[in-house]
Design a protein around this motif. Structure first.
Motif, PDB file in Angstrom:
ATOM      1  N   SER A  24       0.839  -1.202   0.000  1.00  0.00           N
ATOM      2  CA  SER A  24       0.000   0.000   0.000  1.00  0.00           C
ATOM      3  C   SER A  24       0.871   1.247   0.000  1.00  0.00           C
ATOM      4  O   SER A  24       0.623   2.190  -0.751  1.00  0.00           O
ATOM      5  CB  SER A  24      -0.921   0.023   1.224  1.00  0.00           C
ATOM      6  N   GLY A  40       2.584   1.443  -3.425  1.00  0.00           N
ATOM      7  CA  GLY A  40       1.635   1.782  -4.483  1.00  0.00           C
ATOM      8  C   GLY A  40       1.183   3.229  -4.426  1.00  0.00           C
ATOM      9  O   GLY A  40       1.148   3.922  -5.451  1.00  0.00           O
ATOM     10  N   ILE A  41       0.845   3.695  -3.258  1.00  0.00           N
ATOM     11  CA  ILE A  41       0.408   5.088  -3.122  1.00  0.00           C
ATOM     12  C   ILE A  41       1.572   6.040  -3.401  1.00  0.00           C
ATOM     13  O   ILE A  41       1.396   7.083  -4.034  1.00  0.00           O
ATOM     14  CB  ILE A  41      -0.241   5.325  -1.743  1.00  0.00           C
ATOM     15  N   TYR A  79       4.101   5.411  -5.411  1.00  0.00           N
ATOM     16  CA  TYR A  79       4.271   5.407  -6.869  1.00  0.00           C
ATOM     17  C   TYR A  79       3.218   6.279  -7.533  1.00  0.00           C
ATOM     18  O   TYR A  79       3.525   7.092  -8.409  1.00  0.00           O
ATOM     19  CB  TYR A  79       4.192   3.978  -7.435  1.00  0.00           C
ATOM     20  N   TRP A  80       1.971   6.125  -7.139  1.00  0.00           N
ATOM     21  CA  TRP A  80       0.875   6.891  -7.734  1.00  0.00           C
ATOM     22  C   TRP A  80       1.088   8.391  -7.542  1.00  0.00           C
ATOM     23  O   TRP A  80       0.875   9.180  -8.454  1.00  0.00           O
ATOM     24  CB  TRP A  80      -0.452   6.431  -7.126  1.00  0.00           C
ATOM     25  N   ARG A  81       1.540   8.789  -6.356  1.00  0.00           N
ATOM     26  CA  ARG A  81       1.751  10.212  -6.066  1.00  0.00           C
ATOM     27  C   ARG A  81       3.004  10.772  -6.741  1.00  0.00           C
ATOM     28  O   ARG A  81       3.035  11.936  -7.099  1.00  0.00           O
ATOM     29  CB  ARG A  81       1.861  10.445  -4.562  1.00  0.00           C
ATOM     30  N   ARG A 109       4.726   9.538  -9.540  1.00  0.00           N
ATOM     31  CA  ARG A 109       4.994   9.195 -10.939  1.00  0.00           C
ATOM     32  C   ARG A 109       5.183  10.422 -11.821  1.00  0.00           C
ATOM     33  O   ARG A 109       6.014  10.429 -12.717  1.00  0.00           O
ATOM     34  CB  ARG A 109       3.911   8.281 -11.486  1.00  0.00           C
ATOM     35  N   LYS A 110       4.465  11.494 -11.554  1.00  0.00           N
ATOM     36  CA  LYS A 110       4.602  12.693 -12.387  1.00  0.00           C
ATOM     37  C   LYS A 110       5.944  13.395 -12.156  1.00  0.00           C
ATOM     38  O   LYS A 110       6.471  14.048 -13.042  1.00  0.00           O
ATOM     39  CB  LYS A 110       3.445  13.653 -12.142  1.00  0.00           C
TER      40      LYS A 110
END
Length: 181
Positions: free
Chosen positions: A164, A167-168, A170-172, A174-175
């Motif tokens: 978790s 993943g979070i 990475y999601w935050r 990635r930009k």
């Protein structure tokens, strides 16, 4: 400097989370006589995360030729350590000493950041860093609330918590990975 510190905080939080939620397994790598002291491991990991942040952001006083500020911050940290140990060790024993380390290193990082922004401003992502630290803390609390007697289930929960976080993160992030250094 901001990017290096930011990813240091993320890596440090991942290590803090990974070690803390898996202490039930990692304890077997130390002798049983040390198991009572495992309760201070998360406190010390957080303390050393703040120490690492301090080291990362302390570059400003070296670049601005104000190294005496580093000495003053260190003396302040020593004073906090002595006072906190004086008051906390009689109350909590070695746990008090670990809290003293956390207080010292957090205060040193805050002082270094505050003064650094005055003399050598760097756009650190402070809110994001605090968010990752807080998110790690929340996940650790979840692992503490769901103490499972089945080691297989506990390890599964711990893996889910680590995934978790990853993943979070990475999601935050990635930009930002597409931005040049």
């Amino acid at each position: 400097f901001a990017k290096v510190n930011h990813y240091f905080v993320i890596a440090g939080c991942f290590i803090l989370l990974g070690v803390t939620v898996n202490l039930d397994l990692l304890k077997y790598f130390v002798g049983k006589e040390f198991w009572d002291g495992l309760s201070i491991v998360p406190i010390l990991l957080l303390a050393y995360l703040f120490l690492g942040i301090y080291y990362n952001i302390s570059i400003w006083f070296k670049l601005t030729d104000k190294t005496y500020v580093g000495t003053l911050i260190t003396l302040g940290g020593a004073a906090i350590t002595i006072m906190a140990n004086y008051y906390l060790i009689p109350l909590w024993g070695y746990t008090g000493s670990s809290w003293a380390a956390l207080l010292c290193y957090a205060a040193m990082a805050i002082a270094c950041y505050g003064l650094g922004q005055k003399y050598f401003p760097v756009p650190y992502r402070v809110a994001d860093a605090l968010g990752y630290i807080f998110f790690s803390f929340i996940l650790i609390q979840i692992s503490y609330r769901f103490v499972l007697s089945n080691q297989f289930a506990a390890t599964g929960l711990h893996t889910l918590l680590l995934m978790s976080f990853a993943g979070i993160t990475y999601w935050r992030e990635r930009k930002y990975w597409k931005e040049p250094i």
